[in-house]
Design a protein around this motif. Sequence first.
Motif, mmCIF file in Angstrom:
data_model
loop_
_atom_site.group_PDB
_atom_site.id
_atom_site.type_symbol
_atom_site.label_atom_id
_atom_site.label_comp_id
_atom_site.label_asym_id
_atom_site.label_seq_id
_atom_site.Cartn_x
_atom_site.Cartn_y
_atom_site.Cartn_z
ATOM 1 N N VAL A 171 -80.794 46.290 52.307
ATOM 2 C CA VAL A 171 -79.916 45.885 53.396
ATOM 3 C C VAL A 171 -78.563 46.543 53.089
ATOM 4 N N VAL B 36 -73.411 44.487 55.070
ATOM 5 C CA VAL B 36 -74.064 43.345 55.711
ATOM 6 C C VAL B 36 -74.338 42.258 54.671
ATOM 7 N N ALA B 37 -74.863 42.691 53.511
ATOM 8 C CA ALA B 37 -75.278 41.728 52.484
ATOM 9 C C ALA B 37 -74.080 40.985 51.891
ATOM 10 N N ALA C 191 -72.457 38.143 54.030
ATOM 11 C CA ALA C 191 -73.450 37.084 54.257
ATOM 12 C C ALA C 191 -73.679 36.283 52.982
ATOM 13 N N VAL D 102 -80.078 34.470 54.025
ATOM 14 C CA VAL D 102 -79.516 35.794 54.310
ATOM 15 C C VAL D 102 -80.646 36.774 54.618
ATOM 16 N N GLU E 223 -83.584 36.139 55.861
ATOM 17 C CA GLU E 223 -84.142 35.863 57.194
ATOM 18 C C GLU E 223 -83.196 36.365 58.280
ATOM 19 N N ASP E 224 -81.920 36.027 58.145
ATOM 20 C CA ASP E 224 -80.938 36.400 59.173
ATOM 21 C C ASP E 224 -80.782 37.911 59.284
ATOM 22 N N LYS E 225 -80.842 38.605 58.153
ATOM 23 C CA LYS E 225 -80.586 40.047 58.171
ATOM 24 C C LYS E 225 -81.874 40.864 58.207
ATOM 25 N N GLY E 226 -83.008 40.156 58.344
ATOM 26 C CA GLY E 226 -84.267 40.830 58.627
ATOM 27 C C GLY E 226 -84.924 41.560 57.474
#
Lengths: 212, 94
Positions: free
Chosen positions: A168, A172-173, A176, B33, B35-38
């Motif tokens: 990812v 983004v990571a 989050a 995280v 799940e949300d970010k796939g």
Amino acid sequence: MHIPDGFVSTPVAAVGCVVAAGCIAYAVKATNKKMGERQIPLMGVLAAFIFAAQMLNFPIAGGTSGHLIGATLAAILLGPWAGVLIMTCVLGVQCLVFQDGGLFALGANIFNMGIVASFIGYYVYRGGASLFGGRRPGKLVGGGLAAWSSVLIASIACAFELGVSGTVPLGVALPAMVGVHALIGIGEGLITAAVLGLVLATRADLLELQKA
Amino acid sequence: MKFKWWHGALTLALFLAILSPLASSSPDGLERVAEDKGFIETALDAPYEIIPDYVMPGVVSEAVATILAGIVGALILFGIGYGLARLLKAKGEA
């Protein structure tokens, strides 16, 4: 925050294992012949307590849960290197017996929740407690703050591993992981302060052991 | 045998294991995280299973199976932690 296999790439998992193995070897050297008589049962009890407490996921916002890591508590009571060893035992058994955390990701998990969390927790606690002149409120507030910091920094380490692995994007990571673990860390802080309070009330001498 | 402080502490740890069925079953921070970010699908299954998901296999009641897993795990870790600390014991201490 146990990383399953597949979340980290082979190079990241391999580097994690090498770094973790090196730190564990040094931790054995740093603690060898230094365990006092009272610390022997303490180390066993802490490992058992951290394992059991990690099973108790508490709900946080948005259908998410968190659980104690426990590295800060172990590092405060026995020092950061013994903390690394206790967390290695806990994470190793969770991985090998309970299939929590990947086999190849074990090094990365030990790095995040064992090494990073123990040392951040230990030094934030030392700093916080000394601001209060080593008095009881300082130990509790410092311990809570240290525990919160340890979770946050461990989650940042985890985000970097996911980002470098290409699982990812880091952009983004990182927000989050930090966002959700800033909340989970509050639980870590409260539990750590509560246990420290219990230790101070019953066996305050245990907190002084690793200074000697 | 005289009651020592750590007997109480070990009892507390085992008591926590008994509370384990009350734990939240929501996904934890990293799972949320993922799940949300796939990227939750990229997780691989373990190559073998002993006591997967902290549920003792072969026990009908999930609550009992969870408690058993917790007690077994806590006792294993007490043994490992205690044994390791003994190996690292200071020379000359009884």
